[in-house]
Design a protein around this motif. Structure first.
Motif, PDB file in Angstrom:
ATOM      1  N   PRO A 198       0.700  -1.148   0.026  1.00  0.00           N
ATOM      2  CA  PRO A 198      -0.007  -0.005  -0.184  1.00  0.00           C
ATOM      3  C   PRO A 198       0.995   1.187   0.077  1.00  0.00           C
ATOM      4  CG  PRO A 198      -0.989  -1.719   1.660  1.00  0.00           C
ATOM      5  CD  PRO A 198       0.416  -2.276   1.104  1.00  0.00           C
ATOM      6  N   ARG A 199       1.900   1.217   0.577  1.00  0.00           N
ATOM      7  CA  ARG A 199       2.649   2.497   0.800  1.00  0.00           C
ATOM      8  C   ARG A 199       3.850   2.576  -0.540  1.00  0.00           C
ATOM      9  NH1 ARG A 199       3.140   4.889   5.835  1.00  0.00           N
ATOM     10  NH2 ARG A 199       2.272   3.917   7.674  1.00  0.00           N
ATOM     11  N   GLY A 200       3.736   1.870  -1.151  1.00  0.00           N
ATOM     12  CA  GLY A 200       4.538   1.742  -2.360  1.00  0.00           C
ATOM     13  C   GLY A 200       5.640   0.830  -2.107  1.00  0.00           C
ATOM     14  N   ARG A 201       6.725   0.619  -3.261  1.00  0.00           N
ATOM     15  CA  ARG A 201       7.874  -0.239  -3.015  1.00  0.00           C
ATOM     16  C   ARG A 201       8.866   0.787  -2.308  1.00  0.00           C
ATOM     17  NH1 ARG A 201       7.331  -4.815  -4.742  1.00  0.00           N
ATOM     18  NH2 ARG A 201       5.885  -5.545  -6.627  1.00  0.00           N
ATOM     19  N   SER A 202       9.844   0.075  -1.459  1.00  0.00           N
ATOM     20  CA  SER A 202      10.976   0.893  -1.016  1.00  0.00           C
ATOM     21  C   SER A 202      11.880   1.376  -2.077  1.00  0.00           C
ATOM     22  CB  SER A 202      11.916  -0.023   0.118  1.00  0.00           C
ATOM     23  OG  SER A 202      10.834  -0.348   1.053  1.00  0.00           O
ATOM     24  N   ARG A 203      12.660   2.396  -1.737  1.00  0.00           N
ATOM     25  CA  ARG A 203      13.719   3.091  -2.747  1.00  0.00           C
ATOM     26  C   ARG A 203      14.797   3.308  -1.802  1.00  0.00           C
ATOM     27  NH1 ARG A 203      14.145   8.588  -2.285  1.00  0.00           N
ATOM     28  NH2 ARG A 203      12.141   9.526  -1.025  1.00  0.00           N
ATOM     29  N   GLU A 204      15.988   3.096  -2.161  1.00  0.00           N
ATOM     30  CA  GLU A 204      17.343   3.077  -1.409  1.00  0.00           C
ATOM     31  C   GLU A 204      17.564   4.934  -1.291  1.00  0.00           C
ATOM     32  OE1 GLU A 204      19.654  -0.829  -2.592  1.00  0.00           O
ATOM     33  OE2 GLU A 204      20.437   1.190  -3.119  1.00  0.00           O
ATOM     34  N   VAL A 205      18.013   5.258   0.027  1.00  0.00           N
ATOM     35  CA  VAL A 205      18.266   6.526   0.285  1.00  0.00           C
ATOM     36  C   VAL A 205      19.557   6.236   1.022  1.00  0.00           C
ATOM     37  CG1 VAL A 205      17.577   8.594   1.354  1.00  0.00           C
ATOM     38  CG2 VAL A 205      15.944   7.375   0.015  1.00  0.00           C
ATOM     39  N   PRO A 206      20.605   7.050   0.642  1.00  0.00           N
ATOM     40  CA  PRO A 206      21.815   7.264   1.707  1.00  0.00           C
ATOM     41  C   PRO A 206      21.479   7.880   2.900  1.00  0.00           C
ATOM     42  CG  PRO A 206      22.212   8.178  -0.392  1.00  0.00           C
ATOM     43  CD  PRO A 206      20.645   7.935  -0.419  1.00  0.00           C
ATOM     44  N   ALA A 207      21.992   7.103   3.955  1.00  0.00           N
ATOM     45  CA  ALA A 207      21.626   7.691   5.350  1.00  0.00           C
ATOM     46  C   ALA A 207      22.837   8.974   5.668  1.00  0.00           C
ATOM     47  CB  ALA A 207      21.804   6.723   6.425  1.00  0.00           C
ATOM     48  N   GLU A 208      22.393   9.929   5.019  1.00  0.00           N
ATOM     49  CA  GLU A 208      23.268  11.128   5.368  1.00  0.00           C
ATOM     50  C   GLU A 208      22.664  11.923   6.697  1.00  0.00           C
ATOM     51  OE1 GLU A 208      25.827  11.769   3.564  1.00  0.00           O
ATOM     52  OE2 GLU A 208      25.574  10.744   1.640  1.00  0.00           O
ATOM     53  N   ARG A 209      23.702  12.476   7.070  1.00  0.00           N
ATOM     54  CA  ARG A 209      23.590  13.694   8.364  1.00  0.00           C
ATOM     55  C   ARG A 209      22.207  14.365   8.204  1.00  0.00           C
ATOM     56  NH1 ARG A 209      25.972  14.527  13.041  1.00  0.00           N
ATOM     57  NH2 ARG A 209      25.600  16.313  14.276  1.00  0.00           N
ATOM     58  N   ASP A 210      21.554  14.434   9.330  1.00  0.00           N
ATOM     59  CA  ASP A 210      20.473  15.364   9.568  1.00  0.00           C
ATOM     60  C   ASP A 210      19.181  14.899   8.602  1.00  0.00           C
ATOM     61  OD1 ASP A 210      22.271  18.341   9.456  1.00  0.00           O
ATOM     62  OD2 ASP A 210      21.505  17.249  10.983  1.00  0.00           O
ATOM     63  N   LEU A 211      19.155  13.947   7.876  1.00  0.00           N
ATOM     64  CA  LEU A 211      18.121  13.171   7.149  1.00  0.00           C
ATOM     65  C   LEU A 211      17.047  12.518   8.292  1.00  0.00           C
ATOM     66  CD1 LEU A 211      16.979  12.053   4.274  1.00  0.00           C
ATOM     67  CD2 LEU A 211      17.973   9.901   4.761  1.00  0.00           C
ATOM     68  N   VAL A 212      15.750  13.070   8.119  1.00  0.00           N
ATOM     69  CA  VAL A 212      14.768  12.481   9.302  1.00  0.00           C
ATOM     70  C   VAL A 212      13.896  11.497   8.751  1.00  0.00           C
ATOM     71  CG1 VAL A 212      12.875  13.349  10.628  1.00  0.00           C
ATOM     72  CG2 VAL A 212      14.690  15.041  10.246  1.00  0.00           C
ATOM     73  N   VAL A 213      13.887  10.488   9.334  1.00  0.00           N
ATOM     74  CA  VAL A 213      13.339   9.136   9.006  1.00  0.00           C
ATOM     75  C   VAL A 213      12.608   8.602  10.230  1.00  0.00           C
ATOM     76  CG1 VAL A 213      14.716   8.676   7.197  1.00  0.00           C
ATOM     77  CG2 VAL A 213      15.275   7.653   9.513  1.00  0.00           C
ATOM     78  N   GLU A 214      11.602   7.668  10.000  1.00  0.00           N
ATOM     79  CA  GLU A 214      10.894   7.117  11.052  1.00  0.00           C
ATOM     80  C   GLU A 214      11.224   5.379  11.089  1.00  0.00           C
ATOM     81  OE1 GLU A 214       6.745   7.535  11.009  1.00  0.00           O
ATOM     82  OE2 GLU A 214       6.320   6.073  12.570  1.00  0.00           O
ATOM     83  N   ASP A 215      11.393   4.740  11.962  1.00  0.00           N
ATOM     84  CA  ASP A 215      11.549   3.357  12.158  1.00  0.00           C
ATOM     85  C   ASP A 215      10.137   2.816  12.287  1.00  0.00           C
ATOM     86  OD1 ASP A 215      12.962   0.699  12.640  1.00  0.00           O
ATOM     87  OD2 ASP A 215      11.855   0.873  14.462  1.00  0.00           O
TER      88      ASP A 215
END
Length: 291
Positions: free
Chosen positions: A19-36
């Motif tokens: 439902p949320r779409g397929r995952s894409r790769e994103v580099p874990a760069e400093r200040d990137l805000v994500v949710e576990d």
């Protein structure tokens, strides 16, 4: 003309996509805000390191708390699933796009896009003066509007007991108060102790303070080119003395007002404020918004 009696093919297209779409790769760069996804922990990337043969990403939430997670799938970026990968030098375009997609408010919390301000709560946060209110608005204004919290002026704390009695706090109408120069042995501490002792203040009022002479001093001195705030001699108006140290006009109240605007203009985010103020304001917000 022929018609399709059975409609379109239900198996056409990417019918297996989540439902949320397929995952894409994103580099874990400093200040990137994500949710576990599993825990709901939301924070900004602080660093990526190897631990026990695997990559680990450290996320810092809005209150400065750190938590480590295995690098890889299981994260959301702006509500969409992503796979965090080790930061890659030279990936500037993808990093820029990711940062634009995940913005933060000045207080460090995740910005909520396309949201309306909530109807004001009965609970309130009181501050001593206009400069305090303007600083709180600049850093926490977006959060307060989402929470429906109004900031009101006390114009000093000399009559704090009467203000509390007039407000009539209840469990659904809490009162948070931020006091300047709340240091043991001061007049401010005596006033606060007396106010805390009245029956109306015991259950639904929280009074906290910072140690600074004035809220100006809660701005990190580095923002003004100093390593520490200067000491102003007794008998000299503190604000006028500070403006004189800065080499700015300091003769009139208009000069003071303009000087504060310049100081306030150096504040970009919570990182430009002293931790003694940050903690107290966050404490008040939590108190007046608690269920």
């Amino acid at each position: 003309m022929t018609t399709d009696r059975y409609g379109s093919d239900v198996l056409a297209g990417d019918w297996k996509a989540p439902p949320r779409g397929r995952s894409r790769e994103v580099p874990a760069e400093r200040d990137l805000v994500v949710e576990d996804v599993e825990t709901g922990w939301c924070g900004a990337v602080v660093r990526v390191e190897k631990a026990g043969g695997m990559h680990v990403v450290h996320l810092e939430d809005r209150r400065g708390r750190l938590k480590a997670f295995p690098l890889g799938p299981g994260f959301l970026l702006d509500g969409a699933p992503v796979i965090l990968t080790p930061p890659t030098p030279g990936n500037a375009d993808r990093l820029k796009a990711a940062r634009q997609a995940a913005t933060r408010t000045a207080s460090g919390s995740v910005a909520v896009s396309d949201s309306r301000a909530r109807v004001a709560r009965g609970s309130r946060i009181f501050v001593e003066g206009r400069h305090d209110a303007e600083l709180v608005e600049k850093v926490w204004g977006a959060d307060l509007r989402i929470e429906g919290v109004v900031v009101e002026l006390l114009e000093g704390v000399d009559d704090l007991r009467s203000v509390i009695r007039d407000f009539k706090p209840t469990k659904d109408r809490r009162m948070g108060v931020l006091v300047d120069h709340l240091v043991r042995g001061t007049k401010e501490q005596r006033i606060v102790d007396e106010a805390r002792a009245i029956p109306e203040a015991r259950a639904h009022v929280l009074v906290v303070g910072h140690p600074y002479i004035d809220v100006w001093e809660s701005v990190r001195p580095e923002r003004l080119g100093w390593t520490t705030w200067p000491t102003i001699p007794r008998g000299t108006s503190w604000k006028h003395g500070i403006l004189a140290e800065l080499g700015w006009p300091h003769r009139s109240q208009t000069d003071v007002a303009h000087g504060w605007k310049r100081i306030l203009g150096t504040v970009r985010t919570y990182a430009d404020l002293q931790p003694e103020l940050l903690g107290r304001v966050e404490e008040l917000i939590d108190f007046v918004t608690a269920p």
